[in-house]
Write an enzyme that holds these catalytic residues in place. Sequence first.
Site, PDB file in Angstrom:
ATOM      1  N   HIS A  82       0.773  -1.176  -0.139  1.00 16.06           N
ATOM      2  CA  HIS A  82       0.213  -0.089  -0.173  1.00 16.06           C
ATOM      3  C   HIS A  82       0.884   1.212  -0.203  1.00 16.06           C
ATOM      4  O   HIS A  82       1.826   1.531   0.852  1.00 16.06           O
ATOM      5  CB  HIS A  82      -0.827   0.029   1.108  1.00 16.06           C
ATOM      6  CG  HIS A  82      -1.975   1.198   1.202  1.00 16.06           C
ATOM      7  ND1 HIS A  82      -3.065   1.101   0.572  1.00 16.06           N
ATOM      8  CD2 HIS A  82      -1.672   2.328   1.709  1.00 16.06           C
ATOM      9  CE1 HIS A  82      -3.626   2.329   0.685  1.00 16.06           C
ATOM     10  NE2 HIS A  82      -2.862   3.093   1.436  1.00 16.06           N
ATOM     11  N   ASP A 161     -15.038   1.799   6.183  1.00 21.98           N
ATOM     12  CA  ASP A 161     -13.861   2.821   5.735  1.00 21.98           C
ATOM     13  C   ASP A 161     -14.503   3.279   4.431  1.00 21.98           C
ATOM     14  O   ASP A 161     -14.233   4.802   4.451  1.00 21.98           O
ATOM     15  CB  ASP A 161     -12.743   2.114   5.382  1.00 21.98           C
ATOM     16  CG  ASP A 161     -11.723   3.220   4.817  1.00 21.98           C
ATOM     17  OD1 ASP A 161     -11.195   3.967   5.632  1.00 21.98           O
ATOM     18  OD2 ASP A 161     -11.428   2.850   3.581  1.00 21.98           O
ATOM     19  N   ARG A 168     -14.915  11.866   5.795  1.00 23.19           N
ATOM     20  CA  ARG A 168     -13.895  12.667   6.206  1.00 23.19           C
ATOM     21  C   ARG A 168     -13.339  13.586   5.243  1.00 23.19           C
ATOM     22  O   ARG A 168     -12.975  14.566   5.670  1.00 23.19           O
ATOM     23  CB  ARG A 168     -12.564  11.662   6.716  1.00 23.19           C
ATOM     24  CG  ARG A 168     -12.857  11.003   7.993  1.00 23.19           C
ATOM     25  CD  ARG A 168     -11.958   9.744   8.082  1.00 23.19           C
ATOM     26  NE  ARG A 168     -10.614  10.141   7.985  1.00 23.19           N
ATOM     27  CZ  ARG A 168      -9.820   9.386   7.197  1.00 23.19           C
ATOM     28  NH1 ARG A 168     -10.060   8.083   6.880  1.00 23.19           N
ATOM     29  NH2 ARG A 168      -8.664   9.773   7.479  1.00 23.19           N
ATOM     30  N   SER A 183      -7.949   3.503   8.451  1.00 22.82           N
ATOM     31  CA  SER A 183      -8.554   3.253   7.102  1.00 22.82           C
ATOM     32  C   SER A 183      -7.782   2.256   6.144  1.00 22.82           C
ATOM     33  O   SER A 183      -8.044   1.508   5.737  1.00 22.82           O
ATOM     34  CB  SER A 183      -8.454   4.629   6.668  1.00 22.82           C
ATOM     35  OG  SER A 183      -8.771   4.703   5.344  1.00 22.82           O
ATOM     36  N   LYS A 187      -8.459  -2.140   5.430  1.00 27.74           N
ATOM     37  CA  LYS A 187      -8.571  -2.726   4.122  1.00 27.74           C
ATOM     38  C   LYS A 187      -7.742  -3.699   3.839  1.00 27.74           C
ATOM     39  O   LYS A 187      -7.827  -4.760   3.304  1.00 27.74           O
ATOM     40  CB  LYS A 187      -8.463  -1.545   2.997  1.00 27.74           C
ATOM     41  CG  LYS A 187      -9.618  -0.651   3.133  1.00 27.74           C
ATOM     42  CD  LYS A 187      -9.522   0.541   2.088  1.00 27.74           C
ATOM     43  CE  LYS A 187      -8.593   1.663   2.559  1.00 27.74           C
ATOM     44  NZ  LYS A 187      -8.754   2.782   2.146  1.00 27.74           N
TER      45      LYS A 187
END
Length: 434
Positions: A82, A161, A168, A183, A187
């Site tokens: 990520h 999320d 947000r 968040s 995932k």
Amino acid sequence: MRMVDIIIKKRDKYELAQEEIEYFIDGYTKGDIPDYQASALAMAILLNGMTSQETKELTLAMAHSGEIMDLSEVIPIYVDKHSTGGVGDKTSLAVAPTVAACGLPVGKMSGRGLGFSGGTLDKLESIPGYRVDLTTNEFINQLKSIGIVLTGQSADLAPADGKLYGLRDVTGTVKSLPLIASSIMSKKIASGAQAILLDVKVGLGAFMTNLDEAKKLAELMVEIGKQACGNTVAILSDMNQPLGAAVGNSLELKEALDTLHNKGPADFREHVLVASGYMLALGAVTTDEKQGKAVAEEALASGKSLKKFRQLVIAQGGDVSYVDDPSKLAKARLVEDVKSSISGYLQEINAREVGEATVSLGGGRERKGDPIDHAVGIIVEHKVGDYINIGDVLFTIHANDEARALSAKKMVLQALKWSAKPVKPLPLYYGTIS
Ligand code: URA
């Protein structure tokens, strides 16, 4: 339990109990808790923070708000990656096929660009026909058969999320360490990751503009990842200037293809090799990241990475002739050089401003769901530390509209800072956390 009491508790700087966090996530996911109460809690968390225990509980509650994928029967080990996002960050496009070509299956669920920061899915959609909406079954079958998938996030994974992130985004509550960490990590947990490489960007074009904050975020995510998934490593990488040269969807895809042809800008190529090296080590294909990097280098040089990317595009319905002949990719009508009217050393190329200029050309979106123009973007011709002569090309603007081209030209010139004295090149990395 009442949501208002949970908000008040966090407003008054008390630690939330696990049941309170679970009550909030469960109620918000089901639609029983309204957006205004969720916004108030998000703001209280942004202002007053969370302990690492609260952050872990929030992460797990969000991860379990939907289905948890289990790929243990499908592939030997599921290593996920990520990036916290940035400008010119097309890393997944080259890392995924390289790592998969070295024998470690990669199934990645990516996102779209928002604001100045680009997204892998938009870049992939520069290839006509490429599908980013695979079902869970299609994901699993493709991962089994060719060892690579690059698709969008399934709506069934961490739905809390998806909802909370949208909220947000419009309530000024994105920039909170516990909210970002939970968040991202929810995932990863929901996708069934057994090991994770986190590419935490730091600098002007990143969520985290300062190194201390980026380190804290990386440490928090590594701690959560180790407890909930398995081996987790974070690299802190520079995002003060854009990564590589290309910013904009087709242009970035083309740069990734150049890299898969064993060419491409030196900084991007190095980043691809380093990230691939870490993933290969996490997947125990190699003993460490150094050996992983060497193996990845061989995959790029031998054409194995490119071959894997072709397989991916064909499997996901994309027209592979665009991979074989990138000159077919959508081109902008206007291609204009921005030349320097001064000489000196480049001290800063503000990545965020280059990203904003790309959005202003139509290459990114101001709001979720906005359409984008894949052809437009900016080529950043130099790096911080380069000496520039009067008349040298600083940027090439790819635009489909004269007025937008002019405004982007002004914006990129404002992104530069100059020095009469030599300037050190920026490092690619600021450290690793494991
Ligand atoms: N990326 C995410 O997925 N979530 C955040 O909160 C920030 C960046």
